[in-house]
Design an enzyme around this catalytic site. Structure first.
Site, mmCIF file in Angstrom:
data_model
loop_
_atom_site.group_PDB
_atom_site.id
_atom_site.type_symbol
_atom_site.label_atom_id
_atom_site.label_comp_id
_atom_site.label_asym_id
_atom_site.label_seq_id
_atom_site.Cartn_x
_atom_site.Cartn_y
_atom_site.Cartn_z
ATOM 1 N N ALA A 30 0.835 -1.206 0.000
ATOM 2 C CA ALA A 30 0.000 0.000 0.000
ATOM 3 C C ALA A 30 0.869 1.255 0.000
ATOM 4 C CB ALA A 30 -0.930 -0.002 1.216
ATOM 5 N N GLU A 127 -8.026 -20.830 -3.212
ATOM 6 C CA GLU A 127 -7.785 -20.654 -1.774
ATOM 7 C C GLU A 127 -9.127 -20.704 -1.067
ATOM 8 O OE1 GLU A 127 -5.223 -17.370 -0.694
ATOM 9 O OE2 GLU A 127 -3.612 -18.083 -1.991
ATOM 10 N N HIS A 243 -4.232 -17.164 10.881
ATOM 11 C CA HIS A 243 -4.078 -18.043 9.722
ATOM 12 C C HIS A 243 -4.034 -19.480 10.229
ATOM 13 C CE1 HIS A 243 -2.542 -19.886 6.088
ATOM 14 N NE2 HIS A 243 -2.628 -18.737 5.453
ATOM 15 N N ARG A 289 -11.483 -19.000 6.453
ATOM 16 C CA ARG A 289 -10.417 -19.142 7.444
ATOM 17 C C ARG A 289 -10.911 -19.239 8.886
ATOM 18 N NH1 ARG A 289 -5.503 -15.338 5.531
ATOM 19 N NH2 ARG A 289 -5.233 -16.750 3.788
ATOM 20 N N HIS A 350 -2.201 -13.219 11.949
ATOM 21 C CA HIS A 350 -1.736 -13.085 10.566
ATOM 22 C C HIS A 350 -2.141 -11.770 9.932
ATOM 23 C CE1 HIS A 350 -0.616 -14.464 6.564
ATOM 24 N NE2 HIS A 350 -1.838 -14.229 6.106
ATOM 25 N N ARG A 385 -11.462 -11.754 6.756
ATOM 26 C CA ARG A 385 -10.955 -11.410 5.426
ATOM 27 C C ARG A 385 -10.909 -12.638 4.514
ATOM 28 N NH1 ARG A 385 -5.766 -11.613 3.126
ATOM 29 N NH2 ARG A 385 -5.054 -12.489 5.083
#
Ligand code: SIN
Length: 551
Positions: A30, A127, A243, A289, A350, A385
């Site tokens: 970013a 994923e 994670h 997740r 994570h 997320r």
């Protein structure tokens, strides 16, 4: 005053002076994106506390999610992001992410990031919680280093961006409620006052708040803490994503075993060698997740073990070595053979979903202060997320921040009236180095034990008490990075605990054993925190999601 002119502060500390149109704090995806774009029109400085190779971006393995595939669309990416986000995404922000993402990824490739292709076509990986293969990657599982190196090379070519590595930002500089720069400390102990017409905070996450993390040592929440001190509104600080598959080892940081391994077919096994995610969720190992972490936690408790196993033995060894060189070599160096043995894995902190509240253009509530990347809370992640949306977030919102900077700088008043450096009049002795190191470790243990994957009011009250006790034995910090980091960690940990106490439900990455259900009637809400007064105590408010029913 000329850039570089040495000054001496009242306490005798040497000060240097720099001036920019835009000061970017943070050298991950970013920060680099914002710096590169802003440098087309403005004089830009970029400060990063370590080297550019030490950022979280540089360690990223999986890749970048974007709707670039034949069977994909921004609509599908939108739907998956919302579903993973457990009812708390800002739909407008997600729309921006998925619509603008593909163009940003193509631009990044043009800048020199070589994504993996087969027969000329991008290879798209699967994923967790993605309904189609969608994740572009580079160097197999070396996406972060490839992307960061490409961006850094362009940023630095021809001196477009003035880079200052190993420069720790002590605080933001404020002038009558407006952010006008930052004061930073270099490795020799010299302070630099950088005045800027706009500051972009992009200093990443705070995984180091926990004992087991995939985040680099530099991820200590400095940006969140300094924004808080400056009066910024922070949002959803209770949401830290763990994670599922980090190597179970006493290492800091611990080795990440990318989710893409499960995307290629690796299994999660319990103590008896059974695939516990089969039957637990329709997507099995590729469930969102938060769901995988919850099941891992249950299995670990049931089996009385501190980890489960990631098993890739049934996959072709040559393929594993080529597709996952970072993981394969990283494991080998630690005595594990991915091809021939199951690997012990446990959840690790994570990605910090909470952060500095921004709108879709990187604007915070403080004029002159912009924020993007992991540090920011744009609302795209909701309460959990979607995998590989974070590098995309850095690209999309870094670029949008540049567009807003161009508008802001065209009209903002460049004059700085009075800046308070906030430095002590006398140099401080600070705290003993051993105490600082011990306190940091203890804070991480407290947070993992009492504010980790599973929380409860009792545990959170104990955590608040322990953090207060840790803070009580410290004297105000000297101008030393380790001490300043510790105080930032304490600030972030305190805000996390207080926010976690407020959210009386279980949603996404926030699991309360005393409130085990998701409560959409009362809790489709954000938790906002802002510094209330000079003592540093927070004011916490609960705000219904726009369009949500609220409490
Ligand atoms: C991974 O490679 O599993 C990490 C990707 C992510 O956190 O988005």
């Amino acid at each position: 005053m000329k850039t570089g002119t040495p000054l001496v502060s009242r306490s005798g500390v040497e000060l240097r002076y720099s001036g920019y149109d835009v000061l970017v704090i943070g050298g991950g995806i970013a920060g680099l994106t914002a710096a590169l774009g802003a440098a087309n029109r403005w004089h830009v400085g970029l400060i990063t506390k370590g080297a550019l190779e030490e950022t979280t971006t540089f360690l990223a393995q999986g890749g970048i999610a974007a709707a670039l595939g034949e069977y994909d669309s921004p609509d599908l990416h939108f739907k998956d992001t919302l579903e993973a986000g457990a009812g708390l995404c800002d739909e407008e922000a997600v729309r921006v992410l998925v619509e603008e993402g593909p163009a940003r990824v193509r631009e990044l490739e043009k800048l020199g990031a070589k994504f993996d292709r087969r027969g000329g076509k991008l290879i798209l990986a699967s994923e967790g919680a993605h309904s189609v293969p969608r994740v572009v990657h580079a160097g197999g599982d070396a996406t972060g280093s490839v992307v960061a190196s490409a961006l850094a090379e362009v940023c630095l070519s021809g001196g477009r961006v003035e880079l200052h590595e190993h420069e720790f930002v002590v605080d933001l500089l404020m002038d009558e409620g407006r952010c006008v720069g930052a004061v930073s400390l270099d490795a020799e102990g010299t302070l630099t006052v950088s005045l800027a017409r706009a500051v972009v905070l992009a200093s990443g996450g705070a995984g180091q708040v926990f004992a087991h993390t995939t985040n680099p040592l530099v991820a200590t929440g400095d940006g969140q803490a300094m924004a808080y001190r400056a009066g910024a509104v922070l949002r959803d600080m209770e949401f830290m994503q763990f994670h599922p598959t980090a190597l179970y080892a006493e290492e800091n940081p611990t080795l990440l075993l990318t989710e893409a391994l499960r995307g290629e077919g690796a299994y999660l096994l319990d103590g008896a060698g059974e695939r516990f995610m089969v039957g637990a969720h329709p997507r099995a190992e590729l469930a969102p997740r938060d769901v995988v972490v919850r099941h891992m936690k249950r299995v670990m408790e049931r089996d009385g073990i501190g980890h489960v196993w990631l098993d890739a033995r049934h996959l072709d060894c040559a393929f594993l070595r080529e597709r996952f060189p970072t993981v394969y070599q990283g494991l080998l160096a630690r005595g594990f053979d991915l091809c021939h043995e199951p690997i012990p894995v446990a959840p690790a902190s994570h990605y910090f979903i909470g952060g500095v509240l921004t709108d879709g253009w990187g604007r915070t509530n403080i004029p002159g202060l912009f924020a993007c990347g992991e540090l920011a809370s744009t609302g795209i992640h909701g309460a959990n997320r979607l995998a590989s949306n974070s590098l995309l977030e850095g690209l999309v919102f870094g670029e949008r921040t540049v567009r807003e900077l161009n508008r802001y700088l065209a009209v903002s008043d460049p004059a700085v009236r009075k800046v308070r450096l906030g430095l002590a009049d006398e140099p401080r002795a600070g705290n003993d180095a051993a105490l600082v190191a011990e306190t940091r470790q203890e804070l991480r243990n407290v947070m993992s034990d009492l504010c980790g994957i599973v929380r409860s009011r009792d545990g959170l009250e104990q955590a608040a008490q322990r953090l207060a006790e840790l803070e009580a034995v410290l004297v105000p910090p000297a101008l030393k990075v380790a001490e300043l980091e510790l105080f930032n960690l304490l600030t972030v940990a305190r805000l996390m605990v207080q926010s976690a106490m407020v959210r009386e439900e279980s949603r996404g990455v926030h699991l309360r054993e005393d409130f085990p259900e998701r409560d959409d009637v009362a809790w489709r809400c954000h938790v906002l925190v802002q510094r209330a007064d000079e003592s540093g105590s927070p004011s916490i408010t609960v705000q219904p999601l726009s369009g949500g029913a609220g409490r």
